[in-house]
Scaffold this motif. Sequence first.
Motif, PDB file in Angstrom:
ATOM      1  N   GLN A  54      -7.848  12.306  47.634  1.00  0.00           N
ATOM      2  CA  GLN A  54      -8.218  11.104  48.384  1.00  0.00           C
ATOM      3  C   GLN A  54      -7.749  11.193  49.835  1.00  0.00           C
ATOM      4  O   GLN A  54      -6.606  10.894  50.165  1.00  0.00           O
ATOM      5  CB  GLN A  54      -7.615   9.864  47.713  1.00  0.00           C
ATOM      6  N   GLY A  55      -8.672  11.664  50.698  1.00  0.00           N
ATOM      7  CA  GLY A  55      -8.434  11.616  52.134  1.00  0.00           C
ATOM      8  C   GLY A  55      -9.142  10.394  52.684  1.00  0.00           C
ATOM      9  O   GLY A  55      -9.143   9.327  52.066  1.00  0.00           O
ATOM     10  N   GLU A  56      -9.763  10.523  53.857  1.00  0.00           N
ATOM     11  CA  GLU A  56     -10.610   9.434  54.336  1.00  0.00           C
ATOM     12  C   GLU A  56     -11.830   9.299  53.438  1.00  0.00           C
ATOM     13  O   GLU A  56     -12.416   8.232  53.299  1.00  0.00           O
ATOM     14  CB  GLU A  56     -11.019   9.714  55.779  1.00  0.00           C
ATOM     15  N   GLN A  57     -12.225  10.419  52.854  1.00  0.00           N
ATOM     16  CA  GLN A  57     -13.226  10.439  51.804  1.00  0.00           C
ATOM     17  C   GLN A  57     -12.580  11.004  50.543  1.00  0.00           C
ATOM     18  O   GLN A  57     -11.529  11.642  50.603  1.00  0.00           O
ATOM     19  CB  GLN A  57     -14.439  11.295  52.216  1.00  0.00           C
ATOM     20  N   THR A  58     -13.214  10.781  49.405  1.00  0.00           N
ATOM     21  CA  THR A  58     -12.613  11.157  48.124  1.00  0.00           C
ATOM     22  C   THR A  58     -13.474  12.191  47.409  1.00  0.00           C
ATOM     23  O   THR A  58     -14.707  12.077  47.384  1.00  0.00           O
ATOM     24  CB  THR A  58     -12.452   9.923  47.224  1.00  0.00           C
ATOM     25  N   ALA A  59     -12.794  13.177  46.826  1.00  0.00           N
ATOM     26  CA  ALA A  59     -13.483  14.206  46.044  1.00  0.00           C
ATOM     27  C   ALA A  59     -12.864  14.291  44.653  1.00  0.00           C
ATOM     28  O   ALA A  59     -11.642  14.246  44.492  1.00  0.00           O
ATOM     29  CB  ALA A  59     -13.399  15.557  46.733  1.00  0.00           C
ATOM     30  N   LEU A  60     -13.711  14.398  43.652  1.00  0.00           N
ATOM     31  CA  LEU A  60     -13.288  14.643  42.277  1.00  0.00           C
ATOM     32  C   LEU A  60     -13.642  16.085  41.944  1.00  0.00           C
ATOM     33  O   LEU A  60     -14.802  16.488  42.065  1.00  0.00           O
ATOM     34  CB  LEU A  60     -14.005  13.680  41.322  1.00  0.00           C
ATOM     35  N   VAL A  61     -12.638  16.868  41.560  1.00  0.00           N
ATOM     36  CA  VAL A  61     -12.865  18.272  41.215  1.00  0.00           C
ATOM     37  C   VAL A  61     -12.974  18.378  39.696  1.00  0.00           C
ATOM     38  O   VAL A  61     -11.978  18.234  38.982  1.00  0.00           O
ATOM     39  CB  VAL A  61     -11.724  19.168  41.732  1.00  0.00           C
ATOM     40  N   ASP A  62     -14.177  18.570  39.199  1.00  0.00           N
ATOM     41  CA  ASP A  62     -14.480  18.725  37.776  1.00  0.00           C
ATOM     42  C   ASP A  62     -14.253  17.424  37.009  1.00  0.00           C
ATOM     43  O   ASP A  62     -13.624  16.488  37.507  1.00  0.00           O
ATOM     44  CB  ASP A  62     -13.693  19.881  37.147  1.00  0.00           C
ATOM     45  N   THR A  63     -14.786  17.383  35.777  1.00  0.00           N
ATOM     46  CA  THR A  63     -14.607  16.208  34.923  1.00  0.00           C
ATOM     47  C   THR A  63     -13.842  16.647  33.678  1.00  0.00           C
ATOM     48  O   THR A  63     -12.749  17.182  33.780  1.00  0.00           O
ATOM     49  CB  THR A  63     -15.962  15.563  34.590  1.00  0.00           C
ATOM     50  N   SER A  64     -14.398  16.423  32.507  1.00  0.00           N
ATOM     51  CA  SER A  64     -13.692  16.751  31.279  1.00  0.00           C
ATOM     52  C   SER A  64     -14.700  16.987  30.165  1.00  0.00           C
ATOM     53  O   SER A  64     -15.909  16.901  30.367  1.00  0.00           O
ATOM     54  CB  SER A  64     -12.726  15.628  30.898  1.00  0.00           C
ATOM     55  N   HIS A  65     -14.186  17.271  28.997  1.00  0.00           N
ATOM     56  CA  HIS A  65     -14.996  17.447  27.791  1.00  0.00           C
ATOM     57  C   HIS A  65     -15.496  16.077  27.330  1.00  0.00           C
ATOM     58  O   HIS A  65     -14.792  15.078  27.436  1.00  0.00           O
ATOM     59  CB  HIS A  65     -14.135  18.093  26.712  1.00  0.00           C
ATOM     60  N   GLU A  66     -16.707  16.054  26.773  1.00  0.00           N
ATOM     61  CA  GLU A  66     -17.293  14.783  26.370  1.00  0.00           C
ATOM     62  C   GLU A  66     -16.493  14.074  25.287  1.00  0.00           C
ATOM     63  O   GLU A  66     -16.589  12.849  25.141  1.00  0.00           O
ATOM     64  CB  GLU A  66     -18.737  14.984  25.907  1.00  0.00           C
ATOM     65  N   LYS A  67     -15.687  14.803  24.519  1.00  0.00           N
ATOM     66  CA  LYS A  67     -14.879  14.152  23.487  1.00  0.00           C
ATOM     67  C   LYS A  67     -13.841  13.204  24.095  1.00  0.00           C
ATOM     68  O   LYS A  67     -13.310  12.336  23.421  1.00  0.00           O
ATOM     69  CB  LYS A  67     -14.174  15.192  22.598  1.00  0.00           C
ATOM     70  N   PHE A  68     -13.564  13.380  25.410  1.00  0.00           N
ATOM     71  CA  PHE A  68     -12.604  12.524  26.107  1.00  0.00           C
ATOM     72  C   PHE A  68     -13.288  11.409  26.902  1.00  0.00           C
ATOM     73  O   PHE A  68     -12.654  10.791  27.750  1.00  0.00           O
ATOM     74  CB  PHE A  68     -11.747  13.360  27.064  1.00  0.00           C
ATOM     75  N   ARG A  69     -14.558  11.158  26.641  1.00  0.00           N
ATOM     76  CA  ARG A  69     -15.343  10.253  27.495  1.00  0.00           C
ATOM     77  C   ARG A  69     -14.604   8.938  27.798  1.00  0.00           C
ATOM     78  O   ARG A  69     -14.354   8.617  28.958  1.00  0.00           O
ATOM     79  CB  ARG A  69     -16.698   9.971  26.854  1.00  0.00           C
ATOM     80  N   GLN A  70     -14.275   8.170  26.791  1.00  0.00           N
ATOM     81  CA  GLN A  70     -13.690   6.860  27.046  1.00  0.00           C
ATOM     82  C   GLN A  70     -12.297   6.971  27.662  1.00  0.00           C
ATOM     83  O   GLN A  70     -11.953   6.260  28.610  1.00  0.00           O
ATOM     84  CB  GLN A  70     -13.623   6.046  25.751  1.00  0.00           C
ATOM     85  N   LEU A  71     -11.478   7.875  27.130  1.00  0.00           N
ATOM     86  CA  LEU A  71     -10.133   8.067  27.669  1.00  0.00           C
ATOM     87  C   LEU A  71     -10.176   8.479  29.133  1.00  0.00           C
ATOM     88  O   LEU A  71      -9.452   7.940  29.974  1.00  0.00           O
ATOM     89  CB  LEU A  71      -9.388   9.137  26.858  1.00  0.00           C
ATOM     90  N   TYR A  72     -11.037   9.443  29.424  1.00  0.00           N
ATOM     91  CA  TYR A  72     -11.099   9.974  30.787  1.00  0.00           C
ATOM     92  C   TYR A  72     -11.618   8.927  31.768  1.00  0.00           C
ATOM     93  O   TYR A  72     -11.042   8.717  32.842  1.00  0.00           O
ATOM     94  CB  TYR A  72     -11.976  11.220  30.828  1.00  0.00           C
ATOM     95  N   LEU A  73     -12.710   8.279  31.409  1.00  0.00           N
ATOM     96  CA  LEU A  73     -13.317   7.316  32.336  1.00  0.00           C
ATOM     97  C   LEU A  73     -12.398   6.118  32.567  1.00  0.00           C
ATOM     98  O   LEU A  73     -12.287   5.617  33.691  1.00  0.00           O
ATOM     99  CB  LEU A  73     -14.679   6.870  31.806  1.00  0.00           C
ATOM    100  N   ASP A  74     -11.718   5.667  31.511  1.00  0.00           N
ATOM    101  CA  ASP A  74     -10.767   4.562  31.683  1.00  0.00           C
ATOM    102  C   ASP A  74      -9.630   4.966  32.607  1.00  0.00           C
ATOM    103  O   ASP A  74      -9.178   4.174  33.458  1.00  0.00           O
ATOM    104  CB  ASP A  74     -10.202   4.121  30.331  1.00  0.00           C
ATOM    105  N   THR A  75      -9.155   6.193  32.446  1.00  0.00           N
ATOM    106  CA  THR A  75      -8.062   6.688  33.292  1.00  0.00           C
ATOM    107  C   THR A  75      -8.513   6.831  34.735  1.00  0.00           C
ATOM    108  O   THR A  75      -7.794   6.464  35.671  1.00  0.00           O
ATOM    109  CB  THR A  75      -7.550   8.042  32.768  1.00  0.00           C
TER     110      THR A  75
END
Length: 573
Positions: A54-75
């Motif tokens: 998170q600089g002046e703009q934000t970058a997300l590097v990679d996501t996760s395995h679909e089995k973590f969908r709810q856990l990951y997105l909530d986090t």
Amino acid sequence: MVLLTEKTQKRLTIQTQDIAPETKAIRSLDWDRDRFDIEFGLQNGTTYNSFLIQGEQTALVDTSHEKFRQLYLDTLKSSIDPAKIDYLIISHTEPDHSGLVKDILQLAPNITVVGSKVAIQFLENLVHQPFERRIVKNGDKLDLGNGHELEFVIAPNLHWPDTIFSFDHKTQILYTCDAFGMHYCSDSLFDEDLVVIEEDFKYYYDCLMGPNARSVLSALKRMGELPEITTVATGHGPLLFHHVKELTGRYRKWSQEQTKAETNVAVFYVSDYGFSDRLSQTIAHGIIKTGVAVEMMDLKSADPQEITELVSNASGIVIGMPPLSNANVAQAGLSTILAAAKAKQSFGLFESGGGEDESVYPLRNKFKESGLIEAFPPIRVTENPSEGTYQLCEEAGTDLGQFLSRDRSIKQMKSLDSDLDKALGRISGGLYIITAKKGDVASAMLASWVVQASFKPLGVTIAVAKDRAIESLMHTGDKFVLNVLEEGNYQALMKHFLKRFAPGADRFAGVKTQSAENGCPILTDALAYIECQVVSRMECSDHYVVYATVESGRVSKTDSLTAVHHRKVGNHY
């Protein structure tokens, strides 16, 4: 923060932690996963690592395995409103890292996806919806502000053809996805204890990176052009911080050894078709176990000149048959291989399991007509690969490697001094059959290098050659049975387990067995059996010395003795 799923049998947790200014790791911890990707066994689970810058703009590097969908997105939502993420950097498109890309695109419809040209092409087929994109080449930069300038390093074939690294000039963190990672799940974010992780680090390299040693060296060369790297943020396992130079140095050493090997095999596959990449990686791992080098190439993106050069320099060729419907891949790539192939080269063919594979038999016949030698029968995949399918592939690769290295093995047998050779041969040992089973995969081997190693706890050591099929079932945490053969009553069992088994063959066919408490086969005709669990193993040149604790055992004839093996020479079995 750690979140637990309601499932107690398979623990899935999330760990978040700041690792540098405005930089957070989001690690999906898959504690109990025991198989991964190319179906090599996992002893310590795995993680899927994602990062938020998170600089002046934000970058997300990679996501996760679909089995973590709810856990990951909530986090993720607890850290930032996903709609405010400006860039999604795709290090590569394998599902364990890009399994939630479609979800991110729905939450952040204006996000720009950053990746290599190949990654963007793969992603289009994955998400089936339009998205903003930015294709990057080696040396391209992305300024997020506040000093966070990302520089991209193209690193194809580590271990997919679309891989990129991303280097943040402010934090000196290099995001490498699969490269330099390991399948090791723990609460430790970094690599504090090298001794604990080094076996998993090496095993991961052997399975995924070793077959692409030249690509590893190319990536290391490009990494050398960057400023000092303080942290390697991997896609799996702990991040490298305490031992960056040591562990990247090991990659260099191992890859140099691979590329300097006298004998090598070219393995061709189609990265996004069926199970081609997984099956080819498994065959490659089987080959590497024999000390023969492997170089892999994706038929879909390979240049004809590169194919010709690779085939011309190879001792063996393995091909995963491409889809019949893709004429460019099916005909142009295979025709180039066929034109470059030479008599006396070894070859093996396998189906990719995509449902419409190009038939193996016309190419098989052409190779044979050209004087090539078939190393293993065609591997046909008519349904989703099982554990048995992957065992078959690994054993087929090992057979090919052993065939190609036989002259080297004979030379080594003749290299010892005659007196020394005879003296070593006077070291006797008992005769044992090691049996192991994990899931649907079972194996066995005749062993003589077995000795009790400790009293408290009771333990034994066993030397296992690297190219033994059972080696993959003798890792830390695995269980096996040590069957002790009886003096005067061992010939039938020894003869059975000394014979050469075809890849995937049932080693217990025609042998009386029963199941031990640990699930492994007990040989009914053995004098005694001991149930064991692997605690550790040490690499010793062409063998692993496995130390295991003893859990239970029984003797069938208390007045009988163990069969003893006397050798005349000490440089081969």
